[in-house]
Design an enzyme around this catalytic site. Sequence first.
Site, PDB file in Angstrom:
ATOM      1  N   CYS A   2       0.675  -1.334   0.143  1.00  0.00           N
ATOM      2  CA  CYS A   2       0.062  -0.209   0.067  1.00  0.00           C
ATOM      3  C   CYS A   2       0.969   1.204  -0.044  1.00  0.00           C
ATOM      4  O   CYS A   2       1.899   1.226   0.394  1.00  0.00           O
ATOM      5  CB  CYS A   2      -0.967   0.035   1.116  1.00  0.00           C
ATOM      6  SG  CYS A   2      -1.807  -1.281   1.589  1.00  0.00           S
ATOM      7  N   ARG A  27       5.149   0.028  -6.195  1.00  0.00           N
ATOM      8  CA  ARG A  27       5.080  -0.761  -5.141  1.00  0.00           C
ATOM      9  C   ARG A  27       4.312  -2.105  -5.042  1.00  0.00           C
ATOM     10  O   ARG A  27       4.146  -2.812  -4.242  1.00  0.00           O
ATOM     11  CB  ARG A  27       4.871  -0.056  -3.698  1.00  0.00           C
ATOM     12  CG  ARG A  27       5.697   1.197  -3.406  1.00  0.00           C
ATOM     13  CD  ARG A  27       5.491   2.153  -2.477  1.00  0.00           C
ATOM     14  NE  ARG A  27       5.297   1.533  -1.211  1.00  0.00           N
ATOM     15  CZ  ARG A  27       6.193   1.725  -0.272  1.00  0.00           C
ATOM     16  NH1 ARG A  27       7.308   2.203  -0.598  1.00  0.00           N
ATOM     17  NH2 ARG A  27       6.308   1.029   0.936  1.00  0.00           N
ATOM     18  N   TRP A  77      -3.117  -2.673  -1.515  1.00  0.00           N
ATOM     19  CA  TRP A  77      -2.577  -3.943  -1.555  1.00  0.00           C
ATOM     20  C   TRP A  77      -3.651  -4.919  -0.714  1.00  0.00           C
ATOM     21  O   TRP A  77      -3.214  -4.777   0.402  1.00  0.00           O
ATOM     22  CB  TRP A  77      -1.220  -4.238  -1.461  1.00  0.00           C
ATOM     23  CG  TRP A  77      -0.734  -5.365  -2.172  1.00  0.00           C
ATOM     24  CD1 TRP A  77      -0.104  -5.285  -3.252  1.00  0.00           C
ATOM     25  CD2 TRP A  77      -0.243  -6.504  -1.511  1.00  0.00           C
ATOM     26  NE1 TRP A  77       0.404  -6.672  -3.615  1.00  0.00           N
ATOM     27  CE2 TRP A  77       0.500  -7.346  -2.428  1.00  0.00           C
ATOM     28  CE3 TRP A  77      -0.306  -6.877  -0.176  1.00  0.00           C
ATOM     29  CZ2 TRP A  77       0.805  -8.385  -2.229  1.00  0.00           C
ATOM     30  CZ3 TRP A  77       0.081  -8.236   0.053  1.00  0.00           C
ATOM     31  CH2 TRP A  77       0.650  -9.013  -0.925  1.00  0.00           C
ATOM     32  N   ASN A 103      -1.796   2.222   5.875  1.00  0.00           N
ATOM     33  CA  ASN A 103      -0.664   0.993   5.508  1.00  0.00           C
ATOM     34  C   ASN A 103      -0.653  -0.053   6.626  1.00  0.00           C
ATOM     35  O   ASN A 103      -0.459   0.515   7.684  1.00  0.00           O
ATOM     36  CB  ASN A 103       0.369   1.506   5.157  1.00  0.00           C
ATOM     37  CG  ASN A 103       0.324   2.132   3.627  1.00  0.00           C
ATOM     38  OD1 ASN A 103      -0.657   2.170   3.056  1.00  0.00           O
ATOM     39  ND2 ASN A 103       1.405   2.786   3.028  1.00  0.00           N
ATOM     40  N   GLY A 104      -0.693  -1.287   6.502  1.00  0.00           N
ATOM     41  CA  GLY A 104      -0.313  -2.088   7.450  1.00  0.00           C
ATOM     42  C   GLY A 104      -1.756  -3.022   7.911  1.00  0.00           C
ATOM     43  O   GLY A 104      -2.591  -3.346   6.910  1.00  0.00           O
ATOM     44  N   GLU A 486      19.559 -16.351  -7.349  1.00  0.00           N
ATOM     45  CA  GLU A 486      19.186 -15.089  -7.651  1.00  0.00           C
ATOM     46  C   GLU A 486      18.715 -15.096  -9.133  1.00  0.00           C
ATOM     47  O   GLU A 486      17.761 -14.659  -9.455  1.00  0.00           O
ATOM     48  CB  GLU A 486      20.406 -14.173  -7.317  1.00  0.00           C
ATOM     49  CG  GLU A 486      20.005 -12.621  -7.991  1.00  0.00           C
ATOM     50  CD  GLU A 486      18.766 -11.798  -7.011  1.00  0.00           C
ATOM     51  OE1 GLU A 486      18.349 -12.654  -6.390  1.00  0.00           O
ATOM     52  OE2 GLU A 486      18.296 -10.804  -7.680  1.00  0.00           O
ATOM     53  N   LYS A 490      14.839 -13.944 -10.189  1.00  0.00           N
ATOM     54  CA  LYS A 490      14.592 -13.055 -11.464  1.00  0.00           C
ATOM     55  C   LYS A 490      13.999 -13.674 -12.499  1.00  0.00           C
ATOM     56  O   LYS A 490      12.920 -12.726 -12.600  1.00  0.00           O
ATOM     57  CB  LYS A 490      16.178 -12.629 -11.709  1.00  0.00           C
ATOM     58  CG  LYS A 490      16.727 -11.459 -11.345  1.00  0.00           C
ATOM     59  CD  LYS A 490      16.578  -9.999 -11.035  1.00  0.00           C
ATOM     60  CE  LYS A 490      15.480 -10.051  -9.686  1.00  0.00           C
ATOM     61  NZ  LYS A 490      16.131  -9.799  -8.564  1.00  0.00           N
ATOM     62  N   GLU A 493      10.294 -14.284 -11.120  1.00  0.00           N
ATOM     63  CA  GLU A 493       9.181 -13.480 -10.618  1.00  0.00           C
ATOM     64  C   GLU A 493       8.733 -12.592 -11.544  1.00  0.00           C
ATOM     65  O   GLU A 493       7.709 -11.958 -11.687  1.00  0.00           O
ATOM     66  CB  GLU A 493       9.992 -12.565  -9.587  1.00  0.00           C
ATOM     67  CG  GLU A 493      11.184 -11.791  -9.800  1.00  0.00           C
ATOM     68  CD  GLU A 493      11.632 -10.977  -8.638  1.00  0.00           C
ATOM     69  OE1 GLU A 493      11.118 -10.708  -7.808  1.00  0.00           O
ATOM     70  OE2 GLU A 493      13.000 -10.668  -8.800  1.00  0.00           O
ATOM     71  N   HIS A 509      20.515 -36.302  -6.388  1.00  0.00           N
ATOM     72  CA  HIS A 509      19.816 -36.779  -5.195  1.00  0.00           C
ATOM     73  C   HIS A 509      18.191 -36.541  -5.211  1.00  0.00           C
ATOM     74  O   HIS A 509      17.483 -36.902  -4.261  1.00  0.00           O
ATOM     75  CB  HIS A 509      20.311 -36.138  -4.008  1.00  0.00           C
ATOM     76  CG  HIS A 509      21.590 -36.243  -3.594  1.00  0.00           C
ATOM     77  ND1 HIS A 509      22.231 -37.605  -3.302  1.00  0.00           N
ATOM     78  CD2 HIS A 509      22.581 -35.715  -3.868  1.00  0.00           C
ATOM     79  CE1 HIS A 509      23.558 -37.547  -3.005  1.00  0.00           C
ATOM     80  NE2 HIS A 509      23.728 -36.633  -3.275  1.00  0.00           N
ATOM     81  N   LYS A 609       6.858  -4.180  -3.973  1.00  0.00           N
ATOM     82  CA  LYS A 609       8.184  -3.575  -4.127  1.00  0.00           C
ATOM     83  C   LYS A 609       8.620  -3.664  -2.470  1.00  0.00           C
ATOM     84  O   LYS A 609       9.707  -4.176  -2.105  1.00  0.00           O
ATOM     85  CB  LYS A 609       8.429  -2.236  -4.340  1.00  0.00           C
ATOM     86  CG  LYS A 609       9.798  -1.776  -4.253  1.00  0.00           C
ATOM     87  CD  LYS A 609      10.747  -2.397  -5.286  1.00  0.00           C
ATOM     88  CE  LYS A 609      12.266  -2.136  -5.460  1.00  0.00           C
ATOM     89  NZ  LYS A 609      13.258  -2.917  -5.845  1.00  0.00           N
TER      90      LYS A 609
HETATM   91  C1  F6R Z   1      13.340  -9.678  -5.740  1.00  0.00           C
HETATM   92  C2  F6R Z   1      13.133  -8.704  -4.490  1.00  0.00           C
HETATM   93  C3  F6R Z   1      12.758  -9.371  -3.318  1.00  0.00           C
HETATM   94  C4  F6R Z   1      13.507  -8.498  -2.115  1.00  0.00           C
HETATM   95  C5  F6R Z   1      12.787  -8.975  -0.978  1.00  0.00           C
HETATM   96  C6  F6R Z   1      13.309  -7.906   0.188  1.00  0.00           C
HETATM   97  O1  F6R Z   1      13.759  -9.241  -6.857  1.00  0.00           O
HETATM   98  O2  F6R Z   1      13.180  -7.610  -4.723  1.00  0.00           O
HETATM   99  O3  F6R Z   1      12.787 -10.793  -3.096  1.00  0.00           O
HETATM  100  O4  F6R Z   1      14.727  -8.576  -2.188  1.00  0.00           O
HETATM  101  O5  F6R Z   1      11.488  -8.588  -0.790  1.00  0.00           O
HETATM  102  O6  F6R Z   1      13.261  -6.940   0.131  1.00  0.00           O
HETATM  103  P1  F6R Z   1      14.125  -5.699   0.827  1.00  0.00           P
HETATM  104  O7  F6R Z   1      15.623  -5.733   0.363  1.00  0.00           O
HETATM  105  O8  F6R Z   1      13.584  -4.401   0.483  1.00  0.00           O
HETATM  106  O9  F6R Z   1      14.161  -6.111   2.521  1.00  0.00           O
END
Ligand code: F6R
Length: 614
Positions: A2, A27, A77, A103-104, A486, A490, A493, A509, A609
């Site tokens: 949010c 976000r 959200w 928010n929250g 990673e 990437k 997602e 395994h 985000k």
């Molecule tokens: C993936 C991504 C997320 C963040 C995770 C932690 O591309 O961006 O997996 O890494 O949500 O977020 P932060 O780093 O803001 O605590």
Amino acid sequence: MCGIVGYVGNEQAGPILLDGLSRLEYRGYDSAGVAVYSQRDQRLSVHKAKGRLQVLSDMLQGGAAVDGTIGVGHTRWATHGAPSDINSHPQVSRSGRIAVVHNGIIENYAELKAFLQDQGVPFTSETDTEVVAQLIEYFCETDKVGILEAVGRSLRRIQGAYALGIICADEPDQIIAVRKDSPLILGYGNGCNFLASDVTAIIRHTREVGYMDDGEVAVLTKDGIQCYNHLMQPVEKEISHVDWEVDAAEKGGYEHFMFKEIMEQPEAMRRAIFPRIRDGEVFLEDFALTEDYLRSVHKLYIVACGSSYHVGMIGKYNLERILRIPVEVSLASEFRYMDPIVDDKTLVIVISQSGETLDTMAALREAKRLGATILSIVNVVGSSIARESDQVLYTWAGPEIAVATTKAYSTQLAVLNLLGLYLARLLGTMPEEEYHSVLEEMLLLPAKMEEILSDKDDIQYYASQYFNHNSVFFIGRNVDYALGLEGSLKLKEISYIHSEAYASGELKHGTISLIEEGTLVVALGTYAKLFEKAMSNIVEVKARGGDVLALTTRTHGEEMRKTANGVITIPETHPLLLPSLGVVPLQLFAYYVALMRGCDIDKPRNLAKSVTVE
Ligand code: F6R
């Protein structure tokens, strides 16, 4: 997640609120709304719509259709109640005179709702937020108090995490802001003031901001902002200047923020690394942890989520190697439920781009409770994690807008490596020659990244070959395994392709049973010491009909080409730094695959985000 924006001043609030919300879109959200008080009509008008902000903006003619110079806006959200016009914020009290954006999560909302319903208060939405609006009005009416006092009384009843923006038609020249465990920023303008959950929402209007602390309440009028602590005693807020440029949070001609941020990595790395290497030594700014304390540390514990956790995984390999002390890495969401072995001799390293991830924040607090010292590696200046840590090292990556992290990941990794080298020097655990050669190589990383970025045709070509696959495996050993985690995240997602990363040795395994004719396996073999092992795993995969796209260093490219179906190479560097270069082609591969699949790259479905709920 949010987003909140608020404005009070002399200009029409509608367009300012919608513009602010548009800057929070990245976000992640599912609906949006605004509440504006019109002096002319002497009433609050509330407009909300499920779906993209554009729907709301069209409804309000870009904001021109709402009259009034004070208002609050929100991107929601969904948590309590499905995305819908009714469940969107602002939520209003039954008289329609109090509007709240939130928010929250209000944890005890069900109990409060039952209490209010018993008093005859009707509810229209399924949200926890409506409870706040109704409760404030309840106190205004039954206790005959003003809005600020009613907010104070309500706060004593509600439990949970919240950032609130409140306006009331009875006291229409002020916005009340409240923060507990969810970020809220005050923006100081000229004849106007702002409220936002994220500085990007207001940076076009002001660079002078104040970060609200937990438990604080602020009253914003166009002439000023008064803050109160949790006891409602007035407090002075420190005003900070935001020094990044407005266009840092804009696309600047790129089709996607993600691509822009990938391309910005060399510059971000320069900002993260160059000021921290002085006269051939690591220099950490404002570093307050004493040498005596650092010498007493017997364990490092890294906690983080998602990509930040993947940085921690690389950290485990690198830091154990150069420090020879145990380094544990834990997902922040697991940490607080696992009874972690942490004490005052443990240095807990918290990694977070946003500095607001709720799980990470909770882990930080748990580690603190257990007596640990907290060092955080954070991108967003003034964020909650930064402020609650004993020591912060900022990544200086600049605003990261795309949901999928790229430049924040790279700079986190650079800062973690620098920290490791700093400690290694202090503890005398690394040969001096190697220490200096790593630092020299670190200074070359931005230019080497630029080489990779200027030569991306191969990666685009491979993306065109494989974008139709439905399932992908990433394999590697040691840092290549951590890097694979990673690369896989990437890809999945943003392209929605099912993708998993495995330590190569684990294939046999179980996972190898999934390899069949045409299965795509991205094999990471950058770590020279284990190159032969990487080759054996590739042969294993190919023998089962798998299609192998390999990543290795230029030195090994030719050898790799004899076996793999496709090979991407990166320049040579010190082994500790290989993932810093290796991640770039993986980011680009994910980006091009998602582009070819027509995905919403900057705002992948279901993702936010900054994840500020558990
Ligand atoms: C993936 C991504 C997320 C963040 C995770 C932690 O591309 O961006 O997996 O890494 O949500 O977020 P932060 O780093 O803001 O605590």
